[in-house]
Design a protein around this motif. Structure first.
Motif, PDB file in Angstrom:
ATOM      1  N   LYS A  48       0.784  -1.230  -0.133  1.00 34.30           N
ATOM      2  CA  LYS A  48       0.010   0.056   0.024  1.00 34.30           C
ATOM      3  C   LYS A  48       0.789   1.194   0.170  1.00 34.30           C
ATOM      4  O   LYS A  48       0.499   2.393  -0.704  1.00 34.30           O
ATOM      5  N   ASP A  49       1.920   1.244   0.683  1.00 29.10           N
ATOM      6  CA  ASP A  49       2.519   2.427   0.864  1.00 29.10           C
ATOM      7  C   ASP A  49       4.009   2.141   0.128  1.00 29.10           C
ATOM      8  O   ASP A  49       5.086   2.697   0.698  1.00 29.10           O
ATOM      9  N   LYS A  53       5.486   4.222  -6.037  1.00 30.93           N
ATOM     10  CA  LYS A  53       4.409   4.633  -6.267  1.00 30.93           C
ATOM     11  C   LYS A  53       4.593   5.803  -7.294  1.00 30.93           C
ATOM     12  O   LYS A  53       3.951   5.962  -8.319  1.00 30.93           O
TER      13      LYS A  53
END
Length: 224
Positions: A48-49, A53
């Motif tokens: 998720k982190d 990204k």
């Protein structure tokens, strides 16, 4: 700076530990180690982190996540279908539960919690500081200052990375570790007369080649 040709004592000590007791279980733990390490890295970089990204196109990130998901499913199936793998995984999960750093080494399946414990388990603890410690210094270049020479004009000469100069000692040490582990492997496999003759023939050739390499390494002279 120089970083000596390390004989990778980890691998030799690990092999001796595996052959000593509970060989099938310990070899299963060793086999799964890099798969678990890959799993940990995937969760770190594709979770998720994810630090990726904003570093790579979203399409590539999603493709990497999909690829890892398929591999993760394959790993789960592998573990679930093998009782030894399942035992290793259960031990790993139990050990990691409640830990902050979430670090697990494969040899913990045998009750060892550090490489020093591992060397002690195979009767090599007395060599930990003298051999493993010094090789660690070499590998990580912590003794880099001894590879610097000051010339008369005040300039500094540094030995090159992976320099073979004075390499005969390290090479000899690597050979000693390796041949010891190989002999134990032959014993574990239950050598017959033919296999013992084969090993004896190999050892004679090995000794001659080893002496030649050590002699050649001792002839290397540093050029300032």
């Amino acid at each position: 700076m120089k970083s000596t040709l390390s004989p990778r004592p980890h691998n030799v000590v690990a092999l001796e530990f595996i052959l000593k007791d509970d060989t099938e279980l310990r070899s299963a733990a060793y086999f799964l180690e890099h798969h678990f390490q890959e799993k940990d890295r995937a969760e770190e970089f594709l979770g998720k982190d994810s630090p990726l990204k904003d570093a790579i196109p979203e399409e590539e990130l999603e493709k990497a996540k999909a690829s890892w998901k398929r591999k993760a499913i394959a790993l789960e199936n592998l573990v679930s279908k093998n009782s030894l793998f399942a035992q290793v995984n259960a031990n790993r999960q139990a050990t990691l539960e409640g830990q902050r750093n979430k670090k697990y080494n494969w040899y913990e399946i045998g009750g060892c919690h550090s490489f020093r414990d591992l060397m002690k388990a195979v009767g090599l603890d007395k060599y930990y500081t003298g051999i493993y410690g010094s090789l660690s210094f070499e590998t990580h270049a912590l003794n880099a200052s001894v590879e610097m020479w000051f010339k008369e004009d005040g300039s500094v000469y540094a030995n090159k990375i992976r320099s073979p100069h004075n390499g005969s000692t390290t090479f000899s040490l690597a050979c000693t570790f390796a041949i010891s582990a190989l002999h134990k492997l032959y014993e574990y496999l239950g050598d017959g007369a033919d296999e013992r003759d084969e090993f004896r023939e190999f050892f004679i050739k090995y000794q001659k080649q080893r002496e030649t390499v050590e002699y050649n390494l001792n002839q290397i002279i540093l050029e300032n």
